[in-house]
Design an enzyme around this catalytic site. Structure first.
Site, short mmCIF file in Angstrom:
data_model
loop_
_atom_site.label_atom_id
_atom_site.label_comp_id
_atom_site.label_asym_id
_atom_site.label_seq_id
_atom_site.Cartn_x
_atom_site.Cartn_y
_atom_site.Cartn_z
N GLY A 178 4.23 -7.60 -0.53
CA GLY A 178 2.91 -8.18 -1.57
C GLY A 178 2.91 -7.02 -2.64
O GLY A 178 1.97 -6.66 -3.49
N VAL B 32 4.66 -13.25 5.75
CA VAL B 32 5.14 -11.88 6.08
C VAL B 32 4.72 -12.57 7.40
O VAL B 32 5.42 -11.47 8.90
CB VAL B 32 4.74 -10.64 5.47
CG1 VAL B 32 5.12 -10.00 4.95
CG2 VAL B 32 2.99 -10.57 5.52
N ASN C 180 2.37 -3.04 2.67
CA ASN C 180 1.40 -3.54 1.48
C ASN C 180 1.24 -4.96 1.47
O ASN C 180 -0.65 -4.51 1.03
CB ASN C 180 1.92 -3.11 -0.04
CG ASN C 180 0.77 -3.59 -0.91
OD1 ASN C 180 -0.33 -2.72 -0.92
ND2 ASN C 180 0.76 -4.33 -2.04
N TYR D 285 -11.86 -8.26 8.16
CA TYR D 285 -11.03 -7.30 7.50
C TYR D 285 -10.12 -6.00 8.31
O TYR D 285 -9.84 -5.66 7.76
CB TYR D 285 -11.36 -7.40 6.29
CG TYR D 285 -10.28 -6.71 4.81
CD1 TYR D 285 -9.57 -6.95 4.12
CD2 TYR D 285 -10.90 -5.35 4.93
CE1 TYR D 285 -8.96 -5.87 3.36
CE2 TYR D 285 -10.70 -4.30 3.75
CZ TYR D 285 -9.21 -4.67 3.39
OH TYR D 285 -8.35 -4.25 2.48
N LYS E 91 -7.87 -3.33 9.25
CA LYS E 91 -7.37 -2.45 9.00
C LYS E 91 -7.55 -0.77 9.54
O LYS E 91 -6.47 -0.18 9.60
CB LYS E 91 -8.09 -2.07 7.33
CG LYS E 91 -7.70 -3.13 6.46
CD LYS E 91 -6.45 -2.96 5.82
CE LYS E 91 -5.63 -4.00 4.51
NZ LYS E 91 -4.15 -3.43 4.31
#
Length: 244
Positions: A9, A61, A87, A152, A156
């Site tokens: 990224g 990815v 990233n 999200y 994370k």
């Protein structure tokens, strides 16, 4: 002899800042990006003008075979990878009730499974050398949870859990694994919130402003470098005090 880092990224935002930081410190860079081809070409040219080697490749990815080819190319052109920076990631704002199964799966495919692919492919050479550093990128929302960003935030948080578990597993092999959890950073991804929201978030930050990609890159580089040689399994918050 220069060192080599793989950054995912890397075309824009935090990834780009990381690539430039490593290059400034004398590292060769192999980077991948999803869609921003022009930005990636510009990054590659800028790093080469600094006198370091750089290759930017378009890689999804979530595609294990594509990641495998990326790591093989990195080994062929740069030799062993001294560091990996995971990233690549996506974000999305939605009420939890409106998140579809496809939304959920895609978020985890990129943010978590993509990281698994990259580390899993790069790890064998690090194990052979009994050396290496892995830096993952989470988010302050992975630590605190973010309203309207449940999928999200969950992805994370998974990044943090994976980082800590890997650090315990790989420590005796001489491989360090750490995480940076940025707060509100001035990137294209965050600008989708709008100027008013970004201003409000800056006001909620003890340092009174939002962060820059370069400030995150400084922390990433420190963790990857020998300056942090006794640091592993840590989550470094670059958030201006937004979460303490």
């Amino acid at each position: 002899m220069s060192r080599a880092v793989l950054i995912t990224g890397a075309a824009r935002g935090i990834g780009r800042a990381c690539a430039l930081k490593f290059a400034k410190e004398g590292w060769d860079v192999i980077a991948c990006y999803a869609r921003a081809q022009h930005a990636a070409q510009s990054l590659e040219q800028e790093i080469r003008q600094m006198g370091m080697q750089c290759r930017c490749l378009q890689v999804d990815v979530t595609d294990r075979a594509a990641v495998h080819r990326l790591v093989l190319l990195a080994q062929a052109e740069f030799g062993a990878l001294d560091a990996v920076v995971c990233n690549a990631g996506i974000a999305q704002q939605k009420l939890f009730a409106d998140i579809t199964e496809d939304d959920w799966d895609h978020m985890f495919d990129v943010n978590v499974k993509g990281m698994y692919h990259v580390i899993h492919e790069a790890l064998p050479q690090m194990l052979d050398r009994q050396a290496g550093s892995i830096v993952t990128i989470s988010s302050v929302w992975g630590q605190t949870g973010g309203s309207c960003e449940v999928h999200y935030s969950a992805s994370k948080a998974a990044v943090i859990g994976m980082t800590k578990a890997l650090a315990k597993e790989l420590g005796l092999s001489g491989i360090r694994v750490n995480c940076v959890a940025p707060g509100v950073i001035d990137t294209d991804m965050n600008r989708m919130h709008g100027e008013d929201v970004m201003h409000a978030l800056a006001e909620d930050t003890p340092l009174g402003r939002n962060g820059t990609p370069e400030e995150v890159a400084d922390a990433v580089y420190w963790l990857a470098s020998d300056q942090a040689r006794f640091v592993t399994g840590q989550v470094i918050g670059v958030n201006g005090g937004f979460y303490i």
